[in-house]
Design a protein around this motif. Structure first.
Motif, PDB file in Angstrom:
ATOM      1  N   THR A  48     -18.124  44.520  27.488  1.00  0.00           N
ATOM      2  CA  THR A  48     -18.266  43.243  28.180  1.00  0.00           C
ATOM      3  C   THR A  48     -19.517  42.519  27.710  1.00  0.00           C
ATOM      4  O   THR A  48     -19.493  41.317  27.434  1.00  0.00           O
ATOM      5  CB  THR A  48     -18.341  43.464  29.702  1.00  0.00           C
TER       6      THR A  48
ATOM      7  N   THR B   2     -18.998  41.211  23.968  1.00  0.00           N
ATOM      8  CA  THR B   2     -18.064  40.094  23.820  1.00  0.00           C
ATOM      9  C   THR B   2     -18.558  38.864  24.574  1.00  0.00           C
ATOM     10  O   THR B   2     -18.606  37.770  24.018  1.00  0.00           O
ATOM     11  CB  THR B   2     -16.655  40.460  24.331  1.00  0.00           C
TER      12      THR B   2
ATOM     13  N   ALA C 135     -19.944  35.601  22.693  1.00  0.00           N
ATOM     14  CA  ALA C 135     -19.110  34.413  22.891  1.00  0.00           C
ATOM     15  C   ALA C 135     -19.935  33.301  23.527  1.00  0.00           C
ATOM     16  O   ALA C 135     -19.816  32.141  23.153  1.00  0.00           O
ATOM     17  CB  ALA C 135     -17.904  34.745  23.772  1.00  0.00           C
TER      18      ALA C 135
ATOM     19  N   LEU D 230     -13.698  43.759  18.084  1.00  0.00           N
ATOM     20  CA  LEU D 230     -14.727  42.936  18.703  1.00  0.00           C
ATOM     21  C   LEU D 230     -14.795  41.534  18.118  1.00  0.00           C
ATOM     22  O   LEU D 230     -14.914  40.553  18.851  1.00  0.00           O
ATOM     23  CB  LEU D 230     -16.087  43.621  18.555  1.00  0.00           C
TER      24      LEU D 230
ATOM     25  N   GLY E  81     -12.043  39.467  19.348  1.00  0.00           N
ATOM     26  CA  GLY E  81     -12.246  39.250  20.779  1.00  0.00           C
ATOM     27  C   GLY E  81     -13.302  38.183  21.030  1.00  0.00           C
ATOM     28  O   GLY E  81     -13.122  37.297  21.868  1.00  0.00           O
ATOM     29  N   ILE E  82     -14.407  38.265  20.271  1.00  0.00           N
ATOM     30  CA  ILE E  82     -15.475  37.278  20.446  1.00  0.00           C
ATOM     31  C   ILE E  82     -14.973  35.892  20.086  1.00  0.00           C
ATOM     32  O   ILE E  82     -15.232  34.906  20.779  1.00  0.00           O
ATOM     33  CB  ILE E  82     -16.700  37.663  19.574  1.00  0.00           C
TER      34      ILE E  82
ATOM     35  N   LEU F  65     -12.610  34.663  22.838  1.00  0.00           N
ATOM     36  CA  LEU F  65     -13.349  34.411  24.072  1.00  0.00           C
ATOM     37  C   LEU F  65     -14.205  33.141  23.942  1.00  0.00           C
ATOM     38  O   LEU F  65     -14.321  32.352  24.885  1.00  0.00           O
ATOM     39  CB  LEU F  65     -14.230  35.620  24.403  1.00  0.00           C
TER      40      LEU F  65
ATOM     41  N   LEU G  47      -8.269  39.439  26.188  1.00  0.00           N
ATOM     42  CA  LEU G  47      -9.041  40.493  25.525  1.00  0.00           C
ATOM     43  C   LEU G  47      -8.241  41.778  25.422  1.00  0.00           C
ATOM     44  O   LEU G  47      -8.351  42.510  24.438  1.00  0.00           O
ATOM     45  CB  LEU G  47     -10.357  40.723  26.272  1.00  0.00           C
TER      46      LEU G  47
ATOM     47  N   LEU H 136      -8.443  43.109  21.629  1.00  0.00           N
ATOM     48  CA  LEU H 136      -9.654  43.919  21.493  1.00  0.00           C
ATOM     49  C   LEU H 136      -9.359  45.347  21.028  1.00  0.00           C
ATOM     50  O   LEU H 136     -10.262  46.114  20.724  1.00  0.00           O
ATOM     51  CB  LEU H 136     -10.393  43.940  22.847  1.00  0.00           C
TER      52      LEU H 136
ATOM     53  N   THR I  25     -13.334  45.826  27.489  1.00  0.00           N
ATOM     54  CA  THR I  25     -14.298  45.324  28.462  1.00  0.00           C
ATOM     55  C   THR I  25     -13.897  45.866  29.829  1.00  0.00           C
ATOM     56  O   THR I  25     -12.808  46.416  29.998  1.00  0.00           O
ATOM     57  CB  THR I  25     -14.298  43.785  28.526  1.00  0.00           C
TER      58      THR I  25
END
Lengths: 345, 302
Positions: free
Chosen positions: A99, A102, A106, A191, A194-195, A198, A266, A270, A286
């Motif tokens: 968490t 990311t 983000a 990751l 995901g970033i 996000l 995510l 992810l 996360t």
């Protein structure tokens, strides 16, 4: 509501009362009883949001059955054993790390981009263009998170795996997180993706709040700056950004609250691995996405269900805290800006 | 660059050398053309997403997609469409009733400290992660009540999720009714109740409606509050106490199947496409209604 109208009262459903014709004779004062009844009934109804919030928190607290947050809960070990759920270890640290990485990354990216966008929209672009583009960025907020997820997983992940991630690894491999063996690059889920997703999901919120804070900068201050011979950019840097400072921070806090709570998108991009991420290309989970993927199996294991409710409480407290911080900052944008203008002038 | 607007330097600064003047305006020009590029960075993915989802969904998207049940690996989205709208209907009913009433009372009746707390709570409720509400619904409405996965549980959970969005706009809508309208109504002898139903309500209605549509657009796209409350079913919803499928669930359940013609993944993309169309459509409605509201109140304030 069919009480006889006093003469001259022409109110109707689609005709707001107005003084047409001769002024109405003095109407009797509204009965005291009705007003106080309204107030009395009103307070609990007005508190419906507070009530709902309380119910949600209470249910989560009850679900956790009071035996919470032991030492191992904060540890990095997640070892769920279906045959021995009571003896398993439920540690949150790995997911908290996911968490933090990311949401943190983000937010960093989204804040920068949003700041640039909101300055462009409020200062540099012509009003008409700005309005169209504002609608488009707001549209980004309306897109369901599963749609971001499927786009990320099916369209972006192969691209990330085949070209973006190898390129990054070759170019920036010396930076921590960007290196690692070639095999670290899997199917693209991880990751980095995901970033990216996000960031896109947070930008509409941070942009909207930043835009409004910049808009609420008093016009006199801007004009004073320009009149002194400052270029528009100098006014942005030395006047607008300073006056709107609190609102801008508010945007970051609100955005962080949003990012911490995102689960579905995510969970799709992810990789959902429970591990210390070896690099930015590695999979992760996360807290929110892990609850989302595990709730199904929790049906059979009360201990797992309890561990997950503690996860839920952790992100609930985090989001409430960040939302409170953000709201405080945002709500003070206007008064402070005005007070600041008075104080400095 | 040293302080330019700083009071210490005074007007002498305005007569800086030509080179310095050029440099300052060069920086401004860089920002003028550079900052909007950030918009490109954000909007390019938006269009890429819409493009790819259309490309993946449209070749196999026919009328049958909308009207047939899911069969085996393929079929259509009928059950999910019916389920999504049933859930949305239940949720909107609940959220509109609670949200509008609460908003009306916050704006019109509540003493200021109560109103302040209610607004803060509303904003916090809007900030609760969807998955936390999903857990709440799962624990309170699926396990505790022993209902199992039901459409009703999904509808209520989604409704709780939607309440703050309707509440905030309803509150604002009533608070934004020009105070002259209230003064005129009360001066003419209207009771507060009459003012509320005959004066404030018609003026605030378009704004409230735009809030309801906005909440519907948000609710339609949610997955996390529904997956563990409404469950899943491949046939259309059979009753309030039966599980149901829904569009976002179709995407979540089918997105990682291998991509072949007429497969689960195609179904997921069709659901995504349909959701995009619905959500964008609802947003257009919101804009139109809000525009109408602006025009209506502008005349009053003039």
């Amino acid at each position: 509501m069919d009480e006889p109208h006093p003469p001259g009262d022409r109110s109707g459903p689609d005709r707001p009362p107005a003084f047409l014709g001769p002024p109405a004779p003095a109407a009797p004062a509204p009965p005291r009883r009705e007003r106080s009844l309204g107030r009395w009934l009103g307070s609990p109804l007005a508190l419906a949001p507070l009530l709902l919030l309380g119910i949600v928190v209470a249910v989560l607290a009850i679900a956790s059955e009071g035996q919470n947050f032991g030492l191992s809960f904060w540890g990095p070990v997640w070892a769920f054993n279906p045959t021995d759920p009571a003896g398993s270890t439920y540690g949150i640290a790995l997911f908290a790390l996911g968490t933090a990485i990311t949401a943190g990354a983000a937010l960093l990216l989204a804040s920068g981009l949003s700041l640039a966008i909101s300055i462009a929209l409020t200062v540099y672009l012509p009003p008409r263009t700005s309005r169209v583009l504002t609608t488009l960025t707001d549209l980004l907020a309306g897109i369901p998170s599963v749609v971001y997820g499927i786009w990320g997983f099916v369209v972006l992940a192969p691209y990330f795996a085949s070209s973006l991630e190898p390129t990054l690894r070759n170019a920036l491999g010396w930076l921590p997180g960007f290196g690692g063996p070639e095999s670290a690059i899997g199917g693209g889920s991880g990751l980095l993706l995901g970033i990216f997703i996000l960031t896109l999901m947070v930008i509409p919120l941070t942009t909207a709040v930043m835009r409004e804070s910049l808009r609420s900068v008093p016009r006199e201050l801007v004009e004073a700056g320009l009149a002194l011979g400052a270029t528009p950019w100098e006014v942005v840097r030395r006047v607008r950004l300073r006056v709107a400072r609190r609102g801008l921070w508010g945007a970051v806090f609100l955005g962080f609250g949003r990012a911490v709570g995102e689960s579905v998108a995510l969970a799709m991009v992810l990789g959902n691995t429970v591990q210390f991420p070896p690099s930015l290309y590695g999979g992760s989970s996360t807290i929110a996405s892990f609850i989302f993927t595990q709730l199904d199996s929790a049906f059979f294991y009360p201990e797992l269900l309890r561990a997950l409710v503690e996860f839920a409480l952790v992100i609930l407290i985090l989001t409430i805290a960040f939302n409170l911080l953000g709201q405080r900052a945002v709500s003070e944008v206007r008064p402070r800006a005005v007070a600041g203008a008075g104080g400095r002038a | 660059m040293t302080a330019v607007v700083g009071a210490a330097e005074g007007p002498g600064d305005l007569q800086g050398s030509a080179a310095r003047w050029r440099r300052r305006y060069a920086v401004d020009r860089i920002m003028r053309w550079g900052l909007p590029l950030a918009l490109l960075v954000v909007l390019a993915p938006l269009f890429d997403m819409i493009y790819w989802i259309a490309v993946r969904a449209l070749p196999t998207f026919t009328l049958a997609t909308l009207t047939t049940d899911q069969v085996g690996l393929g079929g259509g989205l009928y059950a999910m469409i019916v389920g999504s709208f049933t859930l949305l209907g239940l949720a909107t009913g609940f959220a509109a009733a609670v949200g509008i009433a609460a908003g009306m009372y916050t704006a019109e009746y509540a003493p200021p400290p109560v109103a302040r707390w209610a607004r803060v709570a509303g904003n916090l409720l809007a900030g609760i992660p969807a998955i936390v509400l999903g857990y709440f619904g799962y624990y309170a409405l699926v396990l505790y009540t022993h209902w199992g996965y039901t459409t009703l549980a999904g509808g209520i959970t989604l409704g709780v999720f939607m309440v703050p969005f309707i509440y905030r706009t309803a509150d604002l809508a009533f608070a934004n009714v020009p105070s002259e309208q209230r003064e005129a109504a009360l001066a003419m002898g209207a009771r507060p109740g009459q003012y509320l139903t005959r004066v404030a309500w018609p003026i605030a209605l378009p704004a409230i409606l735009s809030g309801v549509f906005l909440a519907m657009a948000i609710g339609l796209g949610e997955t996390a509050p529904l997956l563990y409350t409404a469950g899943w079913s491949s046939t259309p919803v059979a009753g309030l106490f039966q599980p149901t499928s829904f569009l976002t669930g179709a995407i979540w359940n089918f997105y990682d199947y291998p991509a072949t013609e007429g497969s689960f993944q195609a179904l997921a993309f069709q659901a995504a496409f349909l959701l995009l169309v619905l959500v964008i459509g609802l947003n257009v409605v919101v804009q139109a209604v809000a525009e109408r509201y602006r025009r209506r109140t502008r005349g009053m304030r003039a």
